[in-house]
Every structure is written in C-alpha cells, then in structure tokens.
Design an enzyme around this catalytic site. Structure first.
Site, PDB file in Angstrom:
ATOM      1  N   SER A 156      36.610  33.839  45.614  1.00  0.00           N
ATOM      2  CA  SER A 156      36.534  35.181  45.051  1.00  0.00           C
ATOM      3  C   SER A 156      35.759  36.110  45.982  1.00  0.00           C
ATOM      4  CB  SER A 156      35.941  35.116  43.647  1.00  0.00           C
ATOM      5  OG  SER A 156      36.118  36.329  42.959  1.00  0.00           O
ATOM      6  N   ASP A 250      46.383  35.565  38.184  1.00  0.00           N
ATOM      7  CA  ASP A 250      45.166  36.198  38.698  1.00  0.00           C
ATOM      8  C   ASP A 250      45.499  37.617  39.148  1.00  0.00           C
ATOM      9  OD1 ASP A 250      42.796  36.892  39.986  1.00  0.00           O
ATOM     10  OD2 ASP A 250      42.879  35.275  41.461  1.00  0.00           O
ATOM     11  N   HIS A 280      41.899  33.114  37.603  1.00  0.00           N
ATOM     12  CA  HIS A 280      40.787  33.405  38.485  1.00  0.00           C
ATOM     13  C   HIS A 280      39.507  32.735  37.979  1.00  0.00           C
ATOM     14  CE1 HIS A 280      38.993  35.830  41.697  1.00  0.00           C
ATOM     15  NE2 HIS A 280      37.914  35.818  40.937  1.00  0.00           N
TER      16      HIS A 280
END
Length: 305
Positions: A156, A250, A280
């Site tokens: 991320s 995501d 995610h």
C-alpha cells in the site's frame, strides 16, 4: 463481477462496527489499530528478530527491525516498508508478513518504522525510507547480508515508498537493487479510475478513506508530484525487475495495472499478479488472511529466486 473470498467477506462485515477511521483523527485511528502478536502453528522459527535504531538526515532517530532466518552464508536482504496510508502502521503491523518473508524467501528482512503523517508529512516519510535503504546497504554485510542481492518491498503506502525509493536509488547513484516487490501500491493519487467506482465503498479501502490518507500525507497540489504518484514519473527505464501484487477488489487495482504497463513499456521486467477475491490491506491481517498472506509470500519468494 468479483466473488470475494469468505475471509474477505468476514473482514468487511466486521468493519461495519464502529466509526470509520476517516471520520476520526489520525491519532484516534492509530489508537484503534493495536496489533496483537501473531500466534499460529504456521509461524516460522527464525534465528533472531532485533530492533536497530538509526539516525536519518534531519538528525531524528527511527527504528528498523531485522528478521534473520537460519543461515550459513550471506543472504539476500529485503528492505520492507509497511502500509497504513502514510498515517498509521508500524513495525508490529508488518511483523507477521516480515517473519514469513524472511523464512520463505530465505532472506534477511529489514522493516522500517518511518515517521508518519500528518505530524511528519511528505517528503519526511520518503526521506526516512531512502535513508533506511542507505543504512542497510552500508551495514548489511555486518548482519549477514549479501550486498549483491538487495530488494525493496512494501504494501500500500509502503509500496508507494518502495518504488519511489527504487527510482531514487536508480537515478541518484544509490544502492543497486536486485528487485522491487510492490503489494497493492499507491501509484497515482487520483480517485477517478473504474476500480474506484467499482470498489470505492465497503471493500476494505473506501474512496473517502484514500482521500483522507492522501490529504494527511501532503497538500493536494502535490498529488501529481511523481514522488507522491509514481505513475507520473517520466522515465522508469532504470527501475529494477518488478513484482506488483494486486488485490482483485481494490480501488487501486487500475492504477497498479497502469503502473505495471508503464514499467513494461519502458523495458523493465515485470511480473503482475492478481490475487482473486481479495481486498486492499489483506496482507498481514493474520486474524483474517493468514492463508492469503502465506500464498503471497510464497509468490514473492519464487519471484526473487
């Protein structure tokens, strides 16, 4: 239409309880995200897990956590940057994934506790990330690392930092990298792709949440800065070989696909993997996604061989 794995459904259902993180302060969001130590029969045995304090360019001190598997020869080294939208996350939140990565990839993993926004906004987390890479490169032989096998990785926001660090290293005569491994990285702070429209609510990372993270990290005028949105980098030909792991459901899926294509068009060797039925932030949320995290780590280990 995406069919979510049952563990993803369970996680999403549990997130419906309580106030969303993007409706509280960063400090309150961090306090609500204490991580319990991972306990499992699948937990590997490592030689050591040690914390190391280092100084960065502005004189501040940050902590690295060094995971070392059993070995009798120098090992590859992976510098790992945790996720959390540049706003939260720490050594503990990345701990399980780093343990697994050290074991399955037979590598020394160095996890970086970079400083967080909004108290330390862009570019401070990026500077911490790059300075950590320099420290590791300069000291890796002392803790059993093979200087010819150095990789950056992250998930991320940590994937965002990892790829910008890789770019800086490749263009500033920094350490030579074997590879970069990016788990659903932020590559373009934009919020307008199809995947944002498809998965922008109730899929783990809401559009509102991504805006909240980004606005705490930096001013909106910086959203197109290539060191914030690396999809905007002009020339990526010098990047190392790259693995991009995308969660199917995501908001970042499309920008990661675009980033993989940009790198491939520039002649970079890229392996782009989609994890079906996942959302995610699954990586290292071991209470829900232990098997998916192990599956991901095994793919990374295979890529780095």
């Amino acid at each position: 239409m995406t069919t979510l794995r049952k563990e993803a459904v369970h996680y999403i259902e549990d997130q419906h309880h309580g106030t969303p993180y993007y409706k509280v302060t960063p400090q309150e969001a961090r306090a609500a995200r204490t991580v319990t130590q991972w306990q499992s029969p699948k937990k590997p045995q490592l030689t050591s897990i040690k914390d190391q304090e280092i100084s960065v360019r502005d004189g501040a001190k940050i902590t690295l956590r060094i995971y070392t598997p059993f070995h009798d020869q120098p090992l590859p080294v992976i510098v790992y940057y945790h996720g959390g939208g540049w706003v939260y996350g720490n050594l503990d939140s990345a701990d399980a994934g780093c343990q697994l990565l050290a074991d399955r990839a037979q590598a020394i993993v160095v996890s970086v506790d970079y400083r967080l926004a909004p108290e330390f906004p862009f570019p401070i987390p990026l500077h911490d990330a790059y300075d950590s890479l320099l420290w590791v490169h300069d000291h890796m032989e002392s803790f059993g690392g093979d200087v010819s096998q150095l990789t950056v990785a992250g998930d991320s926001a940590g994937g965002n930092l990892a790829t910008v660090v890789a770019y800086l290293a490749s263009t500033m005569r920094g350490p030579t990298l074997q590879a970069q491994v990016l788990i659903y990285p932020v590559t373009n702070v934009n919020f307008t792709t199809d995947s944002y429209h498809l998965y922008g609510e109730n899929f783990g990372l809401d559009t509102q949440g991504m805006k909240w993270f980004s606005q705490h990290y930096t001013d909106e005028s910086n959203f197109t800065n290539p060191f914030v949105s690396p999809l905007q980098l002009e020339d990526v030909r010098s990047m190392p070989k790259t693995m991009i792991i995308a969660a199917e459901a995501d908001v970042l899926f499309d920008e990661d696909q675009s980033y993989a294509q940009k790198l491939m068009d520039a002649g970079v060797a890229v392996e782009h993997v989609t994890m079906p039925g996942l959302i995610h932030s699954y990586f290292s949320k071991m209470n829900y996604f232990e098997d998916a995290t192990i599956e991901t780590v095994e793919k990374i280990a295979q890529f780095l061989k």
